[in-house]
Design an enzyme around this catalytic site. Structure first.
Site, PDB file in Angstrom:
ATOM      1  N   GLU A  41      26.012  96.508  42.189  1.00 23.68           N
ATOM      2  CA  GLU A  41      26.389  95.235  41.558  1.00 23.68           C
ATOM      3  C   GLU A  41      26.808  95.434  40.099  1.00 23.68           C
ATOM      4  O   GLU A  41      26.212  96.223  39.374  1.00 23.68           O
ATOM      5  CB  GLU A  41      25.193  94.285  41.620  1.00 23.68           C
ATOM      6  CG  GLU A  41      25.448  92.924  40.989  1.00 23.68           C
ATOM      7  CD  GLU A  41      24.196  92.054  40.939  1.00 23.68           C
ATOM      8  OE1 GLU A  41      24.350  90.834  40.772  1.00 23.68           O
ATOM      9  OE2 GLU A  41      23.081  92.590  41.076  1.00 23.68           O
ATOM     10  N   LYS A 110      28.926  86.033  44.821  1.00 20.31           N
ATOM     11  CA  LYS A 110      27.494  85.774  44.897  1.00 20.31           C
ATOM     12  C   LYS A 110      27.203  84.275  44.936  1.00 20.31           C
ATOM     13  O   LYS A 110      27.593  83.528  44.043  1.00 20.31           O
ATOM     14  CB  LYS A 110      26.811  86.421  43.695  1.00 20.31           C
ATOM     15  CG  LYS A 110      25.305  86.502  43.753  1.00 20.31           C
ATOM     16  CD  LYS A 110      24.816  87.313  42.550  1.00 20.31           C
ATOM     17  CE  LYS A 110      23.323  87.582  42.605  1.00 20.31           C
ATOM     18  NZ  LYS A 110      22.909  88.412  41.432  1.00 20.31           N
ATOM     19  N   CYS A 144      22.471  91.231  45.681  1.00 25.19           N
ATOM     20  CA  CYS A 144      21.201  91.232  44.963  1.00 25.19           C
ATOM     21  C   CYS A 144      20.317  90.027  45.297  1.00 25.19           C
ATOM     22  O   CYS A 144      19.723  89.968  46.377  1.00 25.19           O
ATOM     23  CB  CYS A 144      21.471  91.340  43.465  1.00 25.19           C
ATOM     24  SG  CYS A 144      20.061  91.936  42.487  1.00 25.19           S
TER      25      CYS A 144
END
Length: 260
Positions: A41, A110, A144
């Site tokens: 990331e 995300k 994440c």
């Protein structure tokens, strides 16, 4: 399918050094026979939000071009970790995936932004999630913090995804959560899970690596230590079909009861 996980040390704010590191690791992985190479990331800049205006890029900016070119040059799939991409709605933490011809195969931004790392102060969340074809098998991406929300992984599994790639910058103080959540997402969705963490540190956090590849039974089949490294693993995506037939969880689901 041979997968290479690039557990790189990100130098916060230094796109040039980080790109050199990424290029070296992708090239080395390809030379060692990897068919899919995965970056972590925010690998271009780290969580350098104070300088976000310097790091954000248009969709087809320099990082897009870099990932496309190296995927085509090395003849590998590149799941491009993530970097800050500017959309009309604002800047998003976005993963671009390219096939071995250098063609863009998937965009994922995300969905869940983590306030503990100030993402929600600087970025806007993604609103779409799609599976994509990876050499005849369906695959998907989360980033994440997304792994704390099981609905997202389940939606991919219901669509037929067999492998889930998770680029991350996961700090050492929550390492136990990293391991448990990756394994849970693999077991409950009967899919391969590829967790790609960073090493090193920034002014706020230490990132302890421990990138992992977990099979559909929840068994860890490859795991890195805490240092910068390339983690390799051969995976047989047909195992997903076998596991789902032996334990037909999806057949026994009752979505009408869950009230989601």
């Amino acid at each position: 399918m041979k997968i290479a996980v690039c557990q790189m040390e990100i130098i916060q704010g230094d796109k040039n050094i980080n790109r050199v590191t990424a290029e070296r690791m992708i090239t080395e992985a390809a030379q060692n026979g990897a068919q899919v190479v995965v970056l972590p990331e925010m690998w271009t800049s780290g969580y350098d939000f104070a300088q976000l205006d310097q790091h954000k890029e248009p969709l087809e900016g320099s990082t897009y071009q870099f990932l496309s070119e190296i995927a085509g040059k090395q003849n590998v799939w590149v799941v491009g970790g993530s970097h800050p991409v500017e959309f009309p709605e604002g800047v998003r933490n976005t993963t671009l995936t390219f096939n071995p011809k250098g063609e863009l195969q998937n965009i994922y931004s995300k969905v869940h932004l983590i306030g503990l790392m100030a993402e929600d102060q600087y970025l806007v969340p993604g609103t779409d999630c799609h599976v994509f074809d990876l050499d005849g098998h369906l695959a998907a991406v989360e980033i994440c913090y997304d792994i704390r929300f099981p609905e997202l992984a389940r939606s991919y599994a219901v669509e037929g995804a067999k492998i889930l790639f998770i680029p991350a910058e996961w700090p050492i103080q929550r390492e136990d959560h990293w391991v448990a959540l990756l394994r849970a997402r693999a077991i409950e969705n009967q899919m391969f899970v590829v967790g790609v963490n960073t090493s090193g540190k920034n002014e706020n956090d230490v990132f302890n690596g421990h990138s992992m590849i977990i099979d559909p039974w929840g068994k860890t089949i490859a795991e890195a230590g805490s240092d910068s490294t390339i983690l390799y693993c051969d995976v047989d995506l047909d195992l997903v079909t076998s596991v789902r037939e032996r334990m037909p969880v999806f057949k026994d689901r009752r979505p009408s009861v869950y009230k989601l």
